[in-house]
Motif scaffolding. Sequence first.
Motif, mmCIF file in Angstrom:
data_model
loop_
_atom_site.group_PDB
_atom_site.id
_atom_site.type_symbol
_atom_site.label_atom_id
_atom_site.label_comp_id
_atom_site.label_asym_id
_atom_site.label_seq_id
_atom_site.Cartn_x
_atom_site.Cartn_y
_atom_site.Cartn_z
ATOM 1 N N ARG A 21 0.846 4.177 14.737
ATOM 2 C CA ARG A 21 -0.098 5.048 14.009
ATOM 3 C C ARG A 21 -1.397 5.260 14.802
ATOM 4 O O ARG A 21 -2.157 6.179 14.536
ATOM 5 C CB ARG A 21 -0.392 4.460 12.633
ATOM 6 N N ARG A 86 6.699 -7.248 11.148
ATOM 7 C CA ARG A 86 5.520 -8.115 11.044
ATOM 8 C C ARG A 86 5.924 -9.466 10.466
ATOM 9 O O ARG A 86 5.523 -10.515 10.966
ATOM 10 C CB ARG A 86 4.467 -7.449 10.157
ATOM 11 N N ASP A 109 -4.078 -10.667 10.914
ATOM 12 C CA ASP A 109 -3.638 -9.547 11.752
ATOM 13 C C ASP A 109 -4.435 -9.509 13.051
ATOM 14 O O ASP A 109 -5.675 -9.557 13.006
ATOM 15 C CB ASP A 109 -3.889 -8.208 11.037
ATOM 16 N N ARG A 112 -7.233 -6.920 13.016
ATOM 17 C CA ARG A 112 -8.478 -7.068 12.230
ATOM 18 C C ARG A 112 -9.470 -7.913 13.032
ATOM 19 O O ARG A 112 -9.684 -9.097 12.754
ATOM 20 C CB ARG A 112 -8.193 -7.722 10.883
ATOM 21 N N ALA A 165 -5.466 -5.920 -0.340
ATOM 22 C CA ALA A 165 -5.275 -7.167 0.412
ATOM 23 C C ALA A 165 -5.759 -7.019 1.852
ATOM 24 O O ALA A 165 -5.601 -5.965 2.476
ATOM 25 C CB ALA A 165 -3.801 -7.557 0.427
ATOM 26 N N GLN A 166 -6.364 -8.092 2.352
ATOM 27 C CA GLN A 166 -6.718 -8.180 3.766
ATOM 28 C C GLN A 166 -6.026 -9.415 4.367
ATOM 29 O O GLN A 166 -5.170 -10.025 3.755
ATOM 30 C CB GLN A 166 -8.252 -8.293 3.920
ATOM 31 N N THR A 167 -6.434 -9.776 5.557
ATOM 32 C CA THR A 167 -6.084 -11.076 6.120
ATOM 33 C C THR A 167 -7.391 -11.688 6.606
ATOM 34 O O THR A 167 -8.385 -10.946 6.774
ATOM 35 C CB THR A 167 -5.109 -10.949 7.326
ATOM 36 N N GLN A 169 -4.639 -14.744 5.395
ATOM 37 C CA GLN A 169 -3.976 -15.214 4.191
ATOM 38 C C GLN A 169 -3.598 -16.680 4.454
ATOM 39 O O GLN A 169 -3.016 -16.991 5.482
ATOM 40 C CB GLN A 169 -2.752 -14.336 3.880
ATOM 41 N N THR A 191 5.109 -6.792 2.859
ATOM 42 C CA THR A 191 4.155 -6.217 3.825
ATOM 43 C C THR A 191 2.993 -7.159 4.107
ATOM 44 O O THR A 191 2.120 -6.862 4.925
ATOM 45 C CB THR A 191 3.612 -4.872 3.299
ATOM 46 N N ASP A 192 2.950 -8.277 3.379
ATOM 47 C CA ASP A 192 1.981 -9.323 3.705
ATOM 48 C C ASP A 192 2.596 -10.650 3.287
ATOM 49 O O ASP A 192 3.667 -10.693 2.682
ATOM 50 C CB ASP A 192 0.614 -9.080 3.037
ATOM 51 N N LYS A 215 -8.888 -3.023 9.210
ATOM 52 C CA LYS A 215 -7.701 -3.098 10.078
ATOM 53 C C LYS A 215 -7.665 -1.860 10.971
ATOM 54 O O LYS A 215 -7.657 -0.727 10.475
ATOM 55 C CB LYS A 215 -6.429 -3.161 9.230
HETATM 56 C C1 LIG Z 1 -1.236 -7.692 5.879
HETATM 57 C C2 LIG Z 1 -2.052 -6.465 5.568
HETATM 58 O O1 LIG Z 1 -3.085 -6.312 6.526
HETATM 59 C C3 LIG Z 1 -2.669 -6.618 4.207
HETATM 60 O O2 LIG Z 1 -3.314 -5.412 3.832
HETATM 61 C C4 LIG Z 1 -1.201 -5.176 5.603
HETATM 62 O O3 LIG Z 1 -0.177 -5.267 4.626
HETATM 63 C C5 LIG Z 1 -0.573 -4.972 6.955
HETATM 64 O O4 LIG Z 1 0.128 -3.731 6.906
HETATM 65 P P1 LIG Z 1 0.688 -3.114 8.251
HETATM 66 O O5 LIG Z 1 1.318 -1.804 7.892
HETATM 67 O O6 LIG Z 1 1.665 -4.138 8.787
HETATM 68 O O7 LIG Z 1 -0.509 -2.948 9.113
#
Ligand SMILES: C[C@](O)(CO)[C@H](O)COP(=O)(O)O
Length: 238
Positions: A21, A86, A109, A112, A165-167, A169, A191-192, A215
């Motif tokens: 992306r 991931r 991540d 981030r 959600a962020q990381t 985690q 996805t997380d 991110k």
């Molecule tokens: C883990 C995450 O950053 C939480 O918001 C997000 O799910 C990662 O998504 P990605 O599409 O793998 O970047």
Amino acid sequence: MTEDTQQRIIGVIPAAGQGSRFQQQTPKQYLQIHGASVLEHSINALRSHPNVAAVVIAVQAPEHLLQQFPQLQQPDIHCVSGGSTRAASVLAGVEAALRLDATHVLVHDAARPCLPQAALQRLLNEGLAAKDGAILALPVADTIKRGNSQKQITASVARENLWRAQTPQLFGASTLAQALRKVGTDNPLITDEASAIEACGGSPLLVLGSEQNIKLTYPEDLALVSWYLTHQQEGQQQ
Ligand SMILES: C[C@](O)(CO)[C@H](O)COP(=O)(O)O
Ligand SMILES: Nc1ccn([C@@H]2O[C@H](COP(=O)(O)OP(=O)(O)OP(=O)(O)O)[C@@H](O)[C@H]2O)c(=O)n1
């Protein structure tokens, strides 16, 4: 790094993505910003905390990475091969952390790099005692819409108690490994890391993150990431 003797917290950084992306030839985690790669900024955001014992990074080509970034050849930084998703990269990292006697893992991540230390400290303060682990997250401030394939609104989603959600985690290392194995690392719903814990019946704690903890996903994210990395050096952290 010093650590609490009862707990051994190890960072796990999934960094084996393609960054499609972001639309650049070089995967975004290797972009140089403010004197270091995005990946190095993310490693340092965890590594600089005194209670983080080591950091495991899951990358596409560990040997090549260490040749390209010799500064990553440190006793507290461990490289493993990531996976096709991931979640697969995270599981590889968590299994390496378990081999390093981790009791807990902080999964963050690589994308981030602007994680403020204050947000990381909140996660550790509140998350280590949480039965099912904890994640950084932000309350949703926008109105949320669901649309169809023609981009027509089909519903407005009530935003009360909705969080982004962020990381990082934070979870028990063996608990997270078991959950990821159980749900499957090619599961599109995962996805997380919290998704895997939830799928196994857990209810992780939401801990206030930071808007700075952006991110790097799309090209337009780069300006803000660069600004934060530059100004965090001046102590402007949340
Ligand atoms: C883990 C995450 O950053 C939480 O918001 C997000 O799910 C990662 O998504 P990605 O599409 O793998 O970047
Ligand atoms: N097979 C994968 C896919 C993603 N990641 C990592 O997971 C983090 C968050 O994923 P995302 O922002 O989606 O990164 P990419 O998957 O690289 O981006 P894209 O989806 O745009 O290709 C990134 O640090 C990425 O390197 C990973 O370690 N292994």
